[in-house]
Design an enzyme around this catalytic site. Structure first.
Site, PDB file in Angstrom:
ATOM      1  N   LYS A 208       0.827  -1.207   0.000  1.00  0.00           N
ATOM      2  CA  LYS A 208       0.000   0.000   0.000  1.00  0.00           C
ATOM      3  C   LYS A 208       0.864   1.261   0.000  1.00  0.00           C
ATOM      4  O   LYS A 208       0.527   2.246  -0.643  1.00  0.00           O
ATOM      5  CB  LYS A 208      -0.924   0.006   1.221  1.00  0.00           C
ATOM      6  CG  LYS A 208      -1.793  -1.235   1.361  1.00  0.00           C
ATOM      7  CD  LYS A 208      -2.720  -1.407   0.215  1.00  0.00           C
ATOM      8  CE  LYS A 208      -3.737  -2.501   0.498  1.00  0.00           C
ATOM      9  NZ  LYS A 208      -4.619  -2.729  -0.641  1.00  0.00           N
ATOM     10  N   HIS A 228      -5.892   0.764  -7.020  1.00  0.00           N
ATOM     11  CA  HIS A 228      -6.243  -0.314  -6.090  1.00  0.00           C
ATOM     12  C   HIS A 228      -7.193  -1.270  -6.825  1.00  0.00           C
ATOM     13  O   HIS A 228      -8.379  -1.329  -6.528  1.00  0.00           O
ATOM     14  CB  HIS A 228      -6.917   0.316  -4.867  1.00  0.00           C
ATOM     15  CG  HIS A 228      -7.118  -0.609  -3.717  1.00  0.00           C
ATOM     16  ND1 HIS A 228      -8.038  -0.359  -2.727  1.00  0.00           N
ATOM     17  CD2 HIS A 228      -6.522  -1.771  -3.376  1.00  0.00           C
ATOM     18  CE1 HIS A 228      -7.998  -1.332  -1.828  1.00  0.00           C
ATOM     19  NE2 HIS A 228      -7.094  -2.201  -2.203  1.00  0.00           N
ATOM     20  N   CYS A 252     -15.874  -6.579  -0.418  1.00  0.00           N
ATOM     21  CA  CYS A 252     -16.742  -6.665  -1.595  1.00  0.00           C
ATOM     22  C   CYS A 252     -16.379  -7.862  -2.473  1.00  0.00           C
ATOM     23  O   CYS A 252     -16.849  -7.955  -3.615  1.00  0.00           O
ATOM     24  CB  CYS A 252     -16.661  -5.387  -2.410  1.00  0.00           C
ATOM     25  SG  CYS A 252     -17.434  -3.975  -1.609  1.00  0.00           S
TER      26      CYS A 252
HETATM   27  C1  OXD Z   1      -5.901  -4.845   1.658  1.00  0.00           C
HETATM   28  C2  OXD Z   1      -6.785  -3.683   1.851  1.00  0.00           C
HETATM   29  O1  OXD Z   1      -5.374  -5.369   2.643  1.00  0.00           O
HETATM   30  O2  OXD Z   1      -7.262  -3.158   0.844  1.00  0.00           O
HETATM   31  O3  OXD Z   1      -5.705  -5.240   0.506  1.00  0.00           O
HETATM   32  O4  OXD Z   1      -7.013  -3.262   2.987  1.00  0.00           O
HETATM   33 MN    MN Z   2      -6.395  -3.865  -0.987  1.00  0.00          MN
END
Ligand code: OXD
Ligand code: MN
Length: 589
Positions: A208, A228, A252
């Site tokens: 992230k 994402h 989702c």
């Molecule tokens: C993940 C999130 O862990 O989007 O992928 O939180």
């Molecule tokens: Mn994610």
């Protein structure tokens, strides 16, 4: 031994070592020998538990601290030079002020410990998509997980070369204190600093932090997009394969869609779905004027609970070897992992995610709801053969989605690229019982990037709009909602593999193969164009009509909510989006 002559990198490692004062500095060269040594060390210290070698070869169980089990959005900062650059949806602090705050936290934090230097690549090394990073950490769990989630080792140092640039990531576990926990990004310096956490999302800095927050800024500056999004390919019975990228907020079914198993009737006819990525897509204009995508990651960091041979066999099979399980139940009888929803047989002799003796019949859950498997993508039975293609895959459609009980139809197509950007910007999802807080509350999550956009979200929308000038042949944009419920609160659409029926319509529309009906919010399928063969008992044409219907009153409320959300960004909201909002309001009158 050093493996590089990159002066900037050597100077930075030196600077960090002076600050954190580790016992040793260990460069991760990617050799199996070194990993094996670290695995043994982690087992000896109790940081990891080696699982049943026959059933789960080379798999480990890991537990994070009890106060450290999820990403911490409240303690995640974007420290751009000005607050306006970070925008109203990110935490911000002046970069110098933040560095002054962090410095004492890192001081001496690795005393008596080993410090690991991990050179890694996001994207196929040497490909037009690839960006390189180096993470310094004091955690073996991080080293071993980064090796699953990214491409690590000497070849990355070689690709960076003597003069090349890289994203710096500094992680120290320190005391794992909640008050001292910070996940900080300095986008103008390509630097990430994470301290006082040991949970994956906060410490596997390639994911992230780099591939979304820092990379979104790089994409803005360099004319590409960090999103994402999952990426999947669909092969039709004629043998043609097309790709789409899709963004969904959490809860989702994103991983399930990324690894979808088509309904039996489809499989018999020769339909196949291929996973290119389950979480992140980097999208760049290709030489032929289309948009191409690559998954910058090398593994999956998936939520374990609910994953089973029915919901997602491909994810489950991906984690059967060379994987790390975090905060799951430990079945002591078999020395295997377990979680709620894996099967109906909780182990009798087991420890819960906290490492305490656990009795399933007492009613308390054994695995943490956010427990995870970290598994190499190469293990995935439906992994696309284009997954490592240096050029990426051409994207025919972009799909947005959310969890909406009423408002959003099963599927609709946007009228244009700008309208599609509007559709992404108004994305939202209703909360489920899986997270703390009230159920059914709408959280706006534009493009599913709310916690991941490294700069002002309004500027990010403008960047999306600007792609129209850079890519002559952009994909079509769609919105889906698998979660419409009836008056009793039951899901109307069967979901899972049957979502294939909707993907099929999306691809047909993306290629202008079929007509559609225009309504107040975009294009929806004509009667008969969503294939219901095999599910006619469950979804009649009338029910499908209901799933596609637009309720004007609900959409009036929706438009009002969007206006309020946009107001947060003041006059930065791109004009094209406010125009789209006005049109929506007009249509609902
Ligand atoms: C993940 C999130 O862990 O989007 O992928 O939180
Ligand atoms: Mn994610």
């Amino acid at each position: 031994m050093t493996l590089t002559n990159n002066k900037k990198l050597l100077a930075w490692v030196d600077e960090v070592a002076k600050l954190t004062t580790p016992k040793n500095i260990i460069w991760i060269d990617g050799s199996e020998e070194l990993y094996e040594k670290l695995r043994r060390e982690a087992v000896e210290s109790g940081e990891m538990i080696r699982l049943n070698e026959e059933k789960y070869p080379n798999c480990y169980l890991h537990r994070s601290a009890l106060n450290d089990v999820a990403r911490v959005e409240g303690r995640t900062f974007i420290c751009s030079p000005t607050k306006e650059e970070a925008g109203p949806t990110n935490n911000w602090m002046d970069p110098e002020e933040m560095k002054a705050l962090l410095r004492p936290l890192y001081e001496g934090s690795m005393a008596g410990k080993d410090m690991y230097v991990i050179p890694y690549s996001m994207g196929v090394v040497g490909s037009p998509f690839a960006k390189y990073g180096v993470e310094i950490t004091d955690s073996i769990y991080v080293v071993l997980s980064m090796n699953i989630m990214t491409r690590v080792g000497k070849e990355v140092l070689d690709a960076i070369g003597e003069e090349g640039d890289f994203v710096k990531g500094l992680h120290a576990k320190s005391e794992l204190s909640e008050e001292g926990r910070y996940i900080v990004h300095f986008p103008h310096e390509n630097t990430i600093m994470s301290i006082n956490s040991g949970y994956g999302g906060n410490v596997l800095l390639g994911k992230k932090c780099f591939a979304l927050r820092i990379a979104s800024c790089l994409g803005r500056d360099e004319g590409w997009m960090a999103e994402h999004m999952l990426i999947l390919g669909v092969t039709n019975p004629e043998g043609e394969t097309k790709y789409l990228a899709a963004a969904f907020p959490s809860a989702c079914g994103k991983t399930n869609l990324a690894m979808l198993v088509p309904p039996e009737g489809y499989r018999e006819k020769g339909w196949k779905v291929w996973c290119v990525g389950d979480d992140i897509a980097w999208l760049r204009p290709g030489p032929d004027g289309r948009l191409y995508a690559q998954n910058p990651e090398y593994g999956f960091f998936g939520v374990a609970p609910g994953t089973n041979m029915k919901s997602n066999p491909n994810a489950l099979l991906s984690s059967r070897k060379d994987s790390i399980f975090t905060n799951v139940v430990h079945d002591l009888e078999n020395n295997t992992p377990w979680w709620e929803g894996l099967d109906k047989n909780p182990p009798a002799n087991a420890l819960n995610w906290k490492g305490e003796k656990w009795d399933a019949s007492a009613g308390e859950k054994g695995a943490h709801p956010n427990s995870r498997f970290t598994a190499p993508a190469a293990n995935c039975p439906c992994l696309s053969d284009k997954y490592e293609d240096p050029q990426g895959v051409p994207i025919s459609a972009i799909v947005f989605g959310g969890r909406r009980a009423k408002t959003a139809p099963l599927v609709y197509q946007s009228r244009s690229w700008s309208h599609g950007v509007f559709v992404g910007s108004i994305m939202g999802s209703e909360t489920t019982a899986a997270a703390a807080g009230a159920v059914g509350v709408l959280r706006r999550d534009p493009m599913a990037m709310l916690p991941f956009c490294g700069y002002n979200m309004a500027d990010y929308w403008q960047h999306w709009l600007d792609m129209e000038d850079k890519v002559p042949n952009l994909p079509k944009i769609f919105n889906v909602n698998w979660f419409r419920t009836d008056d009793e609160g039951k899901f109307i659409w069967p979901g899972f593999g049957d979502n294939m029926r909707v993907l099929r319509w999306i691809f047909d529309r993306a290629e202008d193969k079929i007509d559609a009906r225009e309504n107040q919010i975009g294009y929806v399928p004509l009667p008969g164009d969503i294939d219901l063969e095999g599910i006619e008992d469950e979804v009649t044409p009338e029910i499908l009509e209901g799933l596609l219907a637009v309720d004007k009153e609900l959409w009036r409320q929706e438009a009002e909510g969007i206006r309020q959300f946009y107001a947060k960004f003041g006059d930065k909201v791109p004009e094209k989006l406010t125009e789209e909002l006005k049109r929506l309001e007009e249509e609902m009158k």
